[in-house]
Design an enzyme around this catalytic site. Structure first.
Site, mmCIF file in Angstrom:
data_model
loop_
_atom_site.group_PDB
_atom_site.id
_atom_site.type_symbol
_atom_site.label_atom_id
_atom_site.label_comp_id
_atom_site.label_asym_id
_atom_site.label_seq_id
_atom_site.Cartn_x
_atom_site.Cartn_y
_atom_site.Cartn_z
ATOM 1 N N HIS A 58 0.840 -1.020 0.108
ATOM 2 C CA HIS A 58 -0.374 -0.200 -0.280
ATOM 3 C C HIS A 58 0.994 1.309 -0.351
ATOM 4 O O HIS A 58 1.402 1.702 1.224
ATOM 5 C CB HIS A 58 -0.763 -0.406 1.462
ATOM 6 C CG HIS A 58 -1.933 1.190 1.056
ATOM 7 N ND1 HIS A 58 -3.372 0.978 1.724
ATOM 8 C CD2 HIS A 58 -1.709 2.578 0.518
ATOM 9 C CE1 HIS A 58 -3.820 1.753 1.483
ATOM 10 N NE2 HIS A 58 -3.193 2.889 0.906
ATOM 11 N N LEU A 61 2.336 6.370 -5.071
ATOM 12 C CA LEU A 61 3.270 6.994 -5.431
ATOM 13 C C LEU A 61 3.163 8.068 -5.930
ATOM 14 O O LEU A 61 4.383 9.240 -7.037
ATOM 15 C CB LEU A 61 4.411 6.122 -6.358
ATOM 16 C CG LEU A 61 4.718 5.258 -5.650
ATOM 17 C CD1 LEU A 61 5.438 4.091 -6.292
ATOM 18 C CD2 LEU A 61 5.529 5.730 -4.025
ATOM 19 N N ASN A 92 -5.472 6.350 -6.769
ATOM 20 C CA ASN A 92 -6.475 7.288 -6.446
ATOM 21 C C ASN A 92 -4.895 8.667 -6.836
ATOM 22 O O ASN A 92 -5.292 9.742 -5.670
ATOM 23 C CB ASN A 92 -6.623 7.431 -5.022
ATOM 24 C CG ASN A 92 -5.482 7.323 -4.549
ATOM 25 O OD1 ASN A 92 -4.932 6.582 -4.129
ATOM 26 N ND2 ASN A 92 -5.765 8.309 -2.863
ATOM 27 N N LYS A 140 -8.764 -1.423 -6.253
ATOM 28 C CA LYS A 140 -9.448 -0.302 -5.658
ATOM 29 C C LYS A 140 -10.094 0.171 -5.367
ATOM 30 O O LYS A 140 -10.810 0.795 -6.252
ATOM 31 C CB LYS A 140 -8.028 0.350 -5.167
ATOM 32 C CG LYS A 140 -8.029 1.566 -3.769
ATOM 33 C CD LYS A 140 -7.591 1.111 -2.361
ATOM 34 C CE LYS A 140 -7.444 1.901 -1.415
ATOM 35 N NZ LYS A 140 -6.151 2.546 -1.062
ATOM 36 N N ASP A 277 1.232 2.526 3.553
ATOM 37 C CA ASP A 277 0.337 3.540 3.182
ATOM 38 C C ASP A 277 1.105 4.534 3.192
ATOM 39 O O ASP A 277 0.419 6.200 3.318
ATOM 40 C CB ASP A 277 -0.763 4.116 4.807
ATOM 41 C CG ASP A 277 -2.452 4.998 3.546
ATOM 42 O OD1 ASP A 277 -1.768 4.935 2.677
ATOM 43 O OD2 ASP A 277 -3.039 5.222 4.756
ATOM 44 N N HIS A 281 3.210 14.416 0.576
ATOM 45 C CA HIS A 281 2.800 15.725 -0.119
ATOM 46 C C HIS A 281 3.442 16.725 0.614
ATOM 47 O O HIS A 281 4.372 16.708 1.086
ATOM 48 C CB HIS A 281 1.495 16.654 1.430
ATOM 49 C CG HIS A 281 0.084 15.604 1.082
ATOM 50 N ND1 HIS A 281 -0.567 15.859 0.108
ATOM 51 C CD2 HIS A 281 -0.451 14.555 1.843
ATOM 52 C CE1 HIS A 281 -1.681 14.372 0.428
ATOM 53 N NE2 HIS A 281 -1.517 13.801 1.690
ATOM 54 N N ALA A 291 -4.817 14.775 4.097
ATOM 55 C CA ALA A 291 -3.914 13.292 4.547
ATOM 56 C C ALA A 291 -3.610 12.940 4.048
ATOM 57 O O ALA A 291 -3.473 12.749 2.956
ATOM 58 C CB ALA A 291 -5.265 13.249 4.767
HETATM 59 ZN ZN ZN Z 1 -3.711 4.583 1.246
#
Ligand code: ZN
EC number: 3.5.2.3
Length: 410
Positions: A58, A61, A92, A140, A277, A281, A291
């Site tokens: 997870h 990138l 995403n 996903k 995960d 950012h 987030a």
């Molecule tokens: Zn994630």
């Protein structure tokens, strides 16, 4: 004669063995307790252990239009530095991977740029025809909005028609809208709904980043063999109190109260997968409330530090970051046995170091553990028989390839 022989202590199953691993053409050729002869021999010194190449199922990138946050290049360098030999890329992105032509662009973007091996995903939201064309390694679904803002308008039908294993972000869209702080109920409600669908459809489902006591106990109680789940290091090692002190720790699902963290540890032996995960950012985006927490360069070290504290065993790391990911996602070319890719993560359990994110390869030059002293470090990463990271240095050009996983599964 082997191309490469790794000599030293390695973990095979639950046993620490002193011996040699012979590599030929990038594959494990022989595992022996004796001596093997190679054109090149890498001796792994005392106090160090050779683990099978660790896999992170997870990671975000970014790249595409978000190259200022992270690129495939910097993200996979960051993975090698942290001891990860294969990453599972999340869809995403901007633009999101919602159609087969964007999927092909994603595939092309990885080719020649990835330093680790990779699995590619497709984002489901009423687009199963496109999903079938894409032939992703996994699919996903977001039950509620996260980074990118896209979520499934009909989880059950997306899951039902998915052409392969589904990784689901389980937070309830309605509850998130009413309670933007995303309380534990938002996750627990969504997990229960996902489990109900899993019971009905009996298809592979992997529940991402479980963070609540109620969430983990619901999954364990349901005990469905085709349902797996992930827990992140940040939910294992941090709480809501840390977030109250440091607003950078905003993440979905959020850091929880201590009782939830404790519930994760109480069920630690039954957690199938640990995944970062990794969600980089820019500082500006974080200031504006984005987030996500970067984690590729700290996750293995944090777990090694926990081994030193007696909280888990070295073999737990291998089980949750290699053996189970390989089995659950059906990765055919990975595993510590003859014929599989010669990927290794070499760790030094006694090495002490301080977390200095300014020295990391990720573009997110911060870490929740900045300034923390950890005992245990990844000192070498080997990808298909090549030493690609040693003592914090990335060696050579990108050599990553797509893993052989899940493709063509009905
Ligand atoms: Zn994630």
């Amino acid at each position: 004669m082997y191309d490469l022989v790794l000599k030293g202590k390695f973990l095979k199953g639950r046993k620490l063995i002193d011996g040699s691993i012979g590599v030929l053409d990038g594959k494990i050729s022989r595992i022996s307790t004796g001596e093997l002869k190679g054109e090149e021999t890498v001796r792994i010194g005392r106090g160090k252990v050779i683990l099978p190449g660790l896999i992170d199922v997870h990671v975000h990138l970014r790249d595409f239009r978000q190259r200022s946050k992270e690129t495939i290049r910097t993200g996979t360098m960051s993975a090698l530095h942290g001891g990860i030999t294969a990453v599972f890329d999340m869809p995403n992105t901007d633009p999101p991977v919602l159609d087969s032509s964007t999927f092909r662009r994603r595939e092309a973007a990885f080719s020649g740029r990835a330093y680790t091996d990779y699995a590619l995903s497709f984002l489901l939201n009423g687009n199963c025809d496109e999903a079938k064309k894409a032939q992703a390694d996994f699919y996903k679904i977001f039950m509620g909005a996260s980074t990118g803002g896209i979520f499934s308008s009909d989880f059950e039908s997306d899951y039902f028609c998915a052409p392969g294993i589904v990784s689901v972000h389980a937070e309830d869209a309605g509850l998130i809208q009413k309670k933007p702080e995303r309380p534990p109920e938002a996750e627990i409600t969504a997990i229960k709904r996902a489990l109900k669908a899993a019971e009905k459809f009996r298809k592979p489902l992997n529940i991402c980043h479980v963070s609540t006591g109620g969430g983990i106990s619901s999954i364990l109680r349901a005990s469905l063999p085709w349902v797996s789940f992930e827990v992140t290091p940040h939910h294992l090692f941090l709480t809501k109190k840390d977030y109250e002190r440091n607003p950078l720790l905003k993440v979905y699902p959020p850091l929880r109260a201590e009782e939830h963290r404790r519930a994760l540890w109480e069920n630690f032996s039954r957690i199938p997968i640990i995944a970062s995960d990794h969600a980089p950012h820019t500082p500006e985006d974080k200031e504006n409330g984005a987030a996500g927490i970067p984690g590729l360069e700290t996750e293995v070290a944090l777990l090694l530090d926990a081994v030193n504290r007696g909280m888990l065993e070295l073999q737990d790391i291998v089980e949750k970051m290699h053996g189970n990911p390989v089995r659950i996602f059906g990765i055919r070319n990975k595993g510590l046995e003859a014929g599989k890719d010669a990927d290794f993560t070499v760790v030094d359990l006694k090495k002490e170091w301080m977390v200095k994110p300014e020295e990391f390869y990720t573009k997110a030059k911060w870490s929740p553990w900045e300034g923390r002293k950890l005992r245990g470090k990844v000192v070498m990463t080997v990808l298909r028989g090549n030493v690609v990271m040693e003592e914090d240095e990335i060696i050579g050009n990108p050599q990553g390839g797509r893993v052989d996983a899940g493709k063509g599964r009905a």
